[in-house]
Design an enzyme around this catalytic site. Structure first.
Site, mmCIF file in Angstrom:
data_model
loop_
_atom_site.group_PDB
_atom_site.id
_atom_site.type_symbol
_atom_site.label_atom_id
_atom_site.label_comp_id
_atom_site.label_asym_id
_atom_site.label_seq_id
_atom_site.Cartn_x
_atom_site.Cartn_y
_atom_site.Cartn_z
ATOM 1 N N HIS A 165 2.070 -2.451 0.111
ATOM 2 C CA HIS A 165 1.889 -2.562 -1.352
ATOM 3 C C HIS A 165 2.136 -1.216 -1.692
ATOM 4 O O HIS A 165 1.318 -0.360 -1.280
ATOM 5 C CB HIS A 165 0.777 -2.918 -1.673
ATOM 6 N N CYS A 166 3.170 -0.886 -2.264
ATOM 7 C CA CYS A 166 3.387 0.746 -2.900
ATOM 8 C C CYS A 166 2.982 0.650 -4.146
ATOM 9 O O CYS A 166 3.434 0.217 -5.154
ATOM 10 C CB CYS A 166 4.717 0.850 -2.706
ATOM 11 N N VAL A 167 2.047 1.690 -4.542
ATOM 12 C CA VAL A 167 1.717 2.279 -5.811
ATOM 13 C C VAL A 167 2.605 2.904 -6.652
ATOM 14 O O VAL A 167 2.648 2.732 -7.728
ATOM 15 C CB VAL A 167 0.333 2.826 -5.751
#
Length: 316
Positions: A165-167
């Protein structure tokens, strides 16, 4: 009692962390746009835009830099928002694994009139019987998990071929948008490197020349832009190298930490096939965040749950 309390606090802390990540959403997009805006001002407005009218070699250099800068910027923004708005891939509703062992245990689509997953006796037995030890079930989503699928606590659902999951993109990176994420890294590295090199003379002049024919505002913008882009170029280079190795081995960031230390990773079919499973076979589409119609029809990622494996793999 102390152990239960500790576990409860840990669960609460994780929940708070995931909540913070979800709240970052539009803030991170604004940060990215802000960095692009500052870089655009320093390169196109303050330095190379005016240089177009100086004539001679200065104008030719400015034209070349501005053309390359805008070309890479278009590809960067296109790739970035493709990652942001593309669904990374979710498990089809009421999907169940294939019970026919002769087919190799590959997952298939399965329909149901119920909203939830109705586990029959045979299906429930798969969760505990050794012969079905490869079947996985997500307790949070209350559904079966296809191969290479993982649950994301931030998105609160299972993601197909989840990488992480990439912010920065406010989204999971999974089966459907992994190529777009890689292109975003690639074009960001090229763009930040170009900006760093193009502003390097100004940065050097700040420490060597007594007088610089630039306004204080332009100098400040150029200095900040140089430092930011240099930092991003160096950090993204590390991510690029890591993901290139992952693509070459047909694995994800999560799988790289989870899989056994065996040279025969079950999904590693050779670097060429591994590359095509991410970028497709049509070379015209390799450098753009899109797929050809033919690639959409054969790519394993878009078949949702089935991935070809090597017959001699030890990691089964």
């Amino acid at each position: 009692m102390k152990t239960s309390s500790s576990n409860l606090n840990m669960a609460w802390n994780v929940f708070k962390y995931c909540t913070v990540l979800r709240a970052l959403g539009s803030v991170m997009i604004l940060v990215v746009l802000g960095i692009i805006g500052v870089s655009y001002y320093a390169v196109a407005v303050a330095k190379y835009g005016p240089a177009l009218f100086l004539g001679g070699l200065d104008s030719i250099t400015a034209l070349f830099v501005l053309f390359l800068f805008h070309s890479l910027l278009v590809m960067l923004v296109w790739s970035y928002f493709s990652v942001v708005i593309t669904d990374p891939g979710g498990v089809p509703p009421n999907w169940i694994p294939n019970l026919d062992e002769e087919s190799g245990g590959a997952g298939q689509w399965a329909g149901s009139d119920n909203d939830g997953v109705d586990l029959g006796a045979n299906q429930s037995a798969m969760l505990i019987e050794p012969k079905h030890q490869g079947v996985r079930f997500c307790q949070k989503c209350n559904q079966f998990k296809p191969p290479r699928c993982h649950h994301c606590s931030v998105c609160r659902r299972c993601i197909l071929k989840m990488d992480h999951h990439c912010v920065w993109v406010v989204n999971c990176v999974g089966a459907f948008n992994y190529k777009y994420f890689l292109l975003f890294l690639f074009y960001t590295f090229l763009e930040t490197t170009l900006v760093t090199v193009s502003l390097l003379p100004i940065f050097i002049a700040l420490f060597t020349d007594d007088e610089i024919p630039e306004s204080p505002g332009n100098l400040a913008a150029s200095f900040i832009t140089f430092v930011l882009n240099l930092a991003f170029a160096l950090s993204i280079l590390g991510f690029l190298i890591m993901h290139i190795s992952l693509v070459a081995g047909n694995t994800t960031t999560i799988e790289a930490f989870e899989k056994k230390t065996s040279p025969k990773w079950r999904y590693d079919l050779g670097w060429k096939i591994n590359f095509e499973q991410v970028f497709g076979k049509n070379k015209k589409y390799w450098l753009i965040p899109a797929y050809s119609k033919d690639d959409l029809e054969w790519l394993p990622s878009f078949q949702c749950v089935e991935y070809p494996t090597r017959p001699d793999s030890d990691d089964l």
